[in-house]
Design an enzyme around this catalytic site. Structure first.
Site, mmCIF file in Angstrom:
data_model
loop_
_atom_site.group_PDB
_atom_site.id
_atom_site.type_symbol
_atom_site.label_atom_id
_atom_site.label_comp_id
_atom_site.label_asym_id
_atom_site.label_seq_id
_atom_site.Cartn_x
_atom_site.Cartn_y
_atom_site.Cartn_z
ATOM 1 N N ASP A 36 53.187 12.075 56.376
ATOM 2 C CA ASP A 36 51.963 11.760 57.128
ATOM 3 C C ASP A 36 50.903 12.859 57.063
ATOM 4 O O ASP A 36 49.855 12.751 57.707
ATOM 5 C CB ASP A 36 52.311 11.527 58.610
ATOM 6 C CG ASP A 36 53.206 10.313 58.771
ATOM 7 O OD1 ASP A 36 53.141 9.425 57.904
ATOM 8 O OD2 ASP A 36 53.954 10.264 59.763
ATOM 9 N N HIS A 240 46.031 35.049 37.786
ATOM 10 C CA HIS A 240 45.906 34.113 38.907
ATOM 11 C C HIS A 240 47.128 34.195 39.832
ATOM 12 O O HIS A 240 47.728 33.188 40.183
ATOM 13 C CB HIS A 240 45.691 32.681 38.394
ATOM 14 C CG HIS A 240 44.284 32.442 37.934
ATOM 15 N ND1 HIS A 240 43.881 31.309 37.277
ATOM 16 C CD2 HIS A 240 43.166 33.210 38.041
ATOM 17 C CE1 HIS A 240 42.586 31.393 36.995
ATOM 18 N NE2 HIS A 240 42.135 32.537 37.449
ATOM 19 N N ASP A 257 40.898 38.978 44.844
ATOM 20 C CA ASP A 257 39.900 38.042 44.315
ATOM 21 C C ASP A 257 39.851 36.902 45.327
ATOM 22 O O ASP A 257 40.766 36.077 45.391
ATOM 23 C CB ASP A 257 40.357 37.555 42.935
ATOM 24 C CG ASP A 257 39.380 36.578 42.296
ATOM 25 O OD1 ASP A 257 38.505 36.060 42.999
ATOM 26 O OD2 ASP A 257 39.511 36.342 41.075
ATOM 27 N N ASP A 268 32.718 33.949 45.062
ATOM 28 C CA ASP A 268 33.866 34.321 44.225
ATOM 29 C C ASP A 268 33.726 35.812 43.925
ATOM 30 O O ASP A 268 32.910 36.200 43.085
ATOM 31 C CB ASP A 268 33.820 33.474 42.944
ATOM 32 C CG ASP A 268 34.992 33.740 42.011
ATOM 33 O OD1 ASP A 268 35.908 34.497 42.394
ATOM 34 O OD2 ASP A 268 34.982 33.184 40.888
ATOM 35 N N HIS A 347 40.246 37.782 29.336
ATOM 36 C CA HIS A 347 39.462 36.616 29.799
ATOM 37 C C HIS A 347 37.977 36.832 29.526
ATOM 38 O O HIS A 347 37.566 37.906 29.112
ATOM 39 C CB HIS A 347 39.718 36.354 31.285
ATOM 40 C CG HIS A 347 39.454 37.525 32.188
ATOM 41 N ND1 HIS A 347 38.178 37.913 32.556
ATOM 42 C CD2 HIS A 347 40.288 38.415 32.786
ATOM 43 C CE1 HIS A 347 38.267 38.961 33.361
ATOM 44 N NE2 HIS A 347 39.541 39.293 33.512
ATOM 45 N N HIS A 351 31.519 32.693 34.793
ATOM 46 C CA HIS A 351 31.381 31.233 34.786
ATOM 47 C C HIS A 351 30.256 30.874 35.737
ATOM 48 O O HIS A 351 29.878 31.678 36.601
ATOM 49 C CB HIS A 351 32.701 30.569 35.219
ATOM 50 C CG HIS A 351 33.297 31.165 36.476
ATOM 51 N ND1 HIS A 351 32.877 30.821 37.735
ATOM 52 C CD2 HIS A 351 34.238 32.131 36.661
ATOM 53 C CE1 HIS A 351 33.562 31.517 38.636
ATOM 54 N NE2 HIS A 351 34.385 32.342 38.009
ATOM 55 N N HIS A 358 34.244 27.179 39.801
ATOM 56 C CA HIS A 358 33.914 27.097 38.381
ATOM 57 C C HIS A 358 32.969 25.909 38.279
ATOM 58 O O HIS A 358 33.403 24.772 38.149
ATOM 59 C CB HIS A 358 35.171 26.893 37.527
ATOM 60 C CG HIS A 358 36.042 28.112 37.467
ATOM 61 N ND1 HIS A 358 37.134 28.219 36.653
ATOM 62 C CD2 HIS A 358 35.961 29.303 38.118
ATOM 63 C CE1 HIS A 358 37.699 29.413 36.809
ATOM 64 N NE2 HIS A 358 37.005 30.084 37.707
ATOM 65 N N GLU A 381 32.529 39.244 35.836
ATOM 66 C CA GLU A 381 33.851 39.694 36.269
ATOM 67 C C GLU A 381 34.734 40.233 35.146
ATOM 68 O O GLU A 381 35.788 39.669 34.856
ATOM 69 C CB GLU A 381 34.576 38.544 36.980
ATOM 70 C CG GLU A 381 34.580 37.212 36.215
ATOM 71 C CD GLU A 381 35.401 36.142 36.922
ATOM 72 O OE1 GLU A 381 36.549 36.434 37.294
ATOM 73 O OE2 GLU A 381 34.888 35.026 37.099
ATOM 74 N N TYR A 385 43.756 45.066 32.376
ATOM 75 C CA TYR A 385 45.101 44.869 32.935
ATOM 76 C C TYR A 385 46.113 45.533 32.014
ATOM 77 O O TYR A 385 46.149 45.223 30.817
ATOM 78 C CB TYR A 385 45.400 43.371 33.071
ATOM 79 C CG TYR A 385 44.238 42.615 33.680
ATOM 80 C CD1 TYR A 385 44.124 42.455 35.062
ATOM 81 C CD2 TYR A 385 43.207 42.115 32.875
ATOM 82 C CE1 TYR A 385 43.033 41.795 35.619
ATOM 83 C CE2 TYR A 385 42.116 41.463 33.418
ATOM 84 C CZ TYR A 385 42.030 41.304 34.791
ATOM 85 O OH TYR A 385 40.936 40.665 35.340
ATOM 86 N N ARG A 403 39.885 44.185 38.280
ATOM 87 C CA ARG A 403 38.785 43.249 38.001
ATOM 88 C C ARG A 403 37.709 43.527 39.041
ATOM 89 O O ARG A 403 38.026 43.803 40.206
ATOM 90 C CB ARG A 403 39.280 41.792 38.067
ATOM 91 C CG ARG A 403 38.200 40.775 37.768
ATOM 92 C CD ARG A 403 38.759 39.379 37.415
ATOM 93 N NE ARG A 403 39.498 38.732 38.487
ATOM 94 C CZ ARG A 403 40.810 38.583 38.508
ATOM 95 N NH1 ARG A 403 41.552 39.043 37.517
ATOM 96 N NH2 ARG A 403 41.409 37.977 39.528
ATOM 97 N N GLU A 405 34.236 41.666 40.382
ATOM 98 C CA GLU A 405 33.535 40.389 40.221
ATOM 99 C C GLU A 405 32.436 40.230 41.259
ATOM 100 O O GLU A 405 32.666 40.395 42.461
ATOM 101 C CB GLU A 405 34.537 39.228 40.368
ATOM 102 C CG GLU A 405 33.880 37.856 40.316
ATOM 103 C CD GLU A 405 34.883 36.708 40.323
ATOM 104 O OE1 GLU A 405 35.986 36.871 40.885
ATOM 105 O OE2 GLU A 405 34.564 35.658 39.755
HETATM 106 N N1 GLY Z 1 38.701 33.250 41.342
HETATM 107 C C1 GLY Z 1 38.801 32.669 40.065
HETATM 108 C C2 GLY Z 1 37.853 33.269 39.133
HETATM 109 O O1 GLY Z 1 37.469 34.395 39.312
HETATM 110 O O2 GLY Z 1 37.367 32.637 38.240
HETATM 111 MN MN MN Z 2 35.363 33.949 38.979
HETATM 112 MN MN MN Z 3 37.376 35.300 41.213
#
Ligand code: GLY
Ligand code: MN
Ligand code: MN
Length: 439
Positions: A36, A240, A257, A268, A347, A351, A358, A381, A385, A403, A405
């Site tokens: 439920d 992630h 993050d 973000d 990466h 974005h 995103h 960002e 690593y 990172r 960002e």
């Molecule tokens: N938090 C996910 C990214 O930085 O794209």
């Molecule tokens: Mn991001």
């Molecule tokens: Mn992020």
């Protein structure tokens, strides 16, 4: 968001669609967590962008130039019993009076009413593959009309991807959208600062997550734009990582993050810092490198530059720095050409961001990176690593994941960093972390 903004968006979309057309946009379905219990409801961003209608089980229909009603909302009927359990429903009257629809019908009447509307139109604007239920029903409605063709109705002859038009609109943020996005970034920035002050060896990653969420909610950012990533030491090297389950150890770096959603707009932000408040020399060296790459990338965010310019700048700075620190060996141009930096920086640099973290919008136009224009918002960002055991890398660099960002608006003059209140330089971080908080 004021009603006039939704009206303006619908009008703009309908102008692009032209006459003899119809747009059909369902909102997101409810998702069951177990039995439920549902997941917290979040309307579909395209649907909400045009309607501001927050309830589930609704379909927005736009028919430009239709005499009696151009904007029709199919939504749930009022139901006192169900409303006692789940809260108020706008019903058909509310759809028109509160949400500005020209006409409204119960969602259960979709099969009876929509084919009659489709019959009058040549082109259907619809996002295929987003809603399995309507993906199935739309061809059924069209077939039904075709079966009736002897009675003179022909029905639609073309289905056009609605996303393309709508997502181009969503890519450019209006003044009122930017006001909300600034607020979202401000709320998250202050939550980041608060977490920085509470971070110390011995606390658990989930405790810092809880503090971040609390600080956002306290300021009206009731939802998170995505599950927070709170990882210390080796966990910071998992891009992630959302388990957030470990106890934080002295001498580790913490990567957080996290960003709230405020009035349906995302923030973000990532910050990384030593958990005990003081950078060791290797931590500082890698941190300064990521920061230099981030600042170089941000400097490339301006009208006329293309989407990939910030990434190229970050890659160049990172690669040059990795050579200097002895983590890469070779010439700058060859290492970049061979993408050797990807061992440490796997990466991309960002974005689009907006209603979705995103966000929608094409990154290329006719095969070429698109130019940046005022009103676009993107993240910057870069990261480095170094998991333990990385081949050919001295031990002193192991288990450092960094990172940084920010959310960046393209302005006429260059850019505006929406998340600028979150401390970022080594000095700022050490100063903020030196202030101890109670609780
Ligand atoms: N938090 C996910 C990214 O930085 O794209
Ligand atoms: Mn991001
Ligand atoms: Mn992020």
């Amino acid at each position: 968001m004021v009603a006039s903004e939704y009206r303006r968006r619908r009008r703009e979309l309908m102008r692009m669609m032209g006459p003899d057309s119809i747009a059909i946009l369902p909102t997101a379905p409810l998702h069951i967590r177990n039995r439920d219990v549902h997941f917290p409801y979040r309307p579909d961003s395209d649907f909400y962008y045009l309607t501001g209608f927050p309830e589930p089980e609704a379909v927005c229909v736009l028919i430009p130039g239709r005499k009696h009603a151009e904007y029709i909302l199919f939504n749930r009927e009022r139901d006192p019993h169900k409303e006692q359990w789940d809260g108020a429903r706008a019903g058909q009257e509310g759809a028109c009076e509160i949400y500005d629809a020209d006409d409204s019908f119960p969602i259960g009447d979709l099969d009876d009413i929509l084919p009659g509307m489709l019959e009058q139109c040549e082109r259907v604007y619809f996002a295929m593959g987003c809603n399995p239920d309507l993906d199935k029903r739309l061809p059924e409605w069209i077939n039904h009309i075709r079966c009736e063709s002897r009675s003179g109705s022909q029905g639609p002859i073309e289905i056009i991807a609605l996303d393309h038009y709508l997502h181009e609109m969503r890519l450019f943020k209006s003044r009122s959208e930017l006001k909300i996005m600034r607020k979202a970034a401000r709320v998250s920035s202050s939550a980041h600062k608060r977490v920085m002050q509470a971070c110390k060896p011995g606390v658990w990653e989930y405790q810092l997550e809880a503090l971040f969420v609390r600080e956002c909610a306290h300021q009206g950012g009731k939802s998170q734009a995505y599950p927070p990533i709170v990882g210390a030491g080796p966990n910071a090297c998992t891009l992630h990582y959302i388990d957030n389950q470990d106890q934080i150890q002295d001498k580790q770096m913490l990567l957080i993050d996290a960003g709230c959603e405020y009035e349906y707009y995302a923030s973000d932000i990532t910050r990384t810092y030593p958990v005990n408040g003081s950078f060791t020399e290797p931590q500082r060296q890698l941190y300064e490198l990521v920061l230099a790459a981030q600042l170089a990338a941000i400097a490339k965010v301006k009208p006329g530059n293309h989407w990939n310019d910030p990434h190229d700048a970050a890659v160049r700075t990172v690669t040059r720095g990795l050579i200097k620190l002895g983590l890469l060996k070779g010439t700058l141009s060859k290492l970049i050409k061979d993408e050797k930096y990807k061992t440490f920086f796997p990466h991309r640099t960002g974005h689009w961001i907006g209603m979705d973290v995103h966000d929608v919008g094409d990154y290329k136009v006719d095969g070429a990176w698109r130019l940046l224009e005022p009103g676009m918002v993107l993240t910057i960002e870069p990261g480095l690593y170094v998991p333990a055991g990385t081949k050919g890398v001295a031990k002193k660099w192991w288990n450092i994941g960094i990172r940084i960002e920010d959310d960046v608006l393209v302005t006429k003059a260059g850019n505006e960093v929406l998340s600028k209140d979150a401390p970022k330089t080594v000095d700022e971080i050490e100063a903020v972390m030196a202030v101890t908080h109670v609780g």
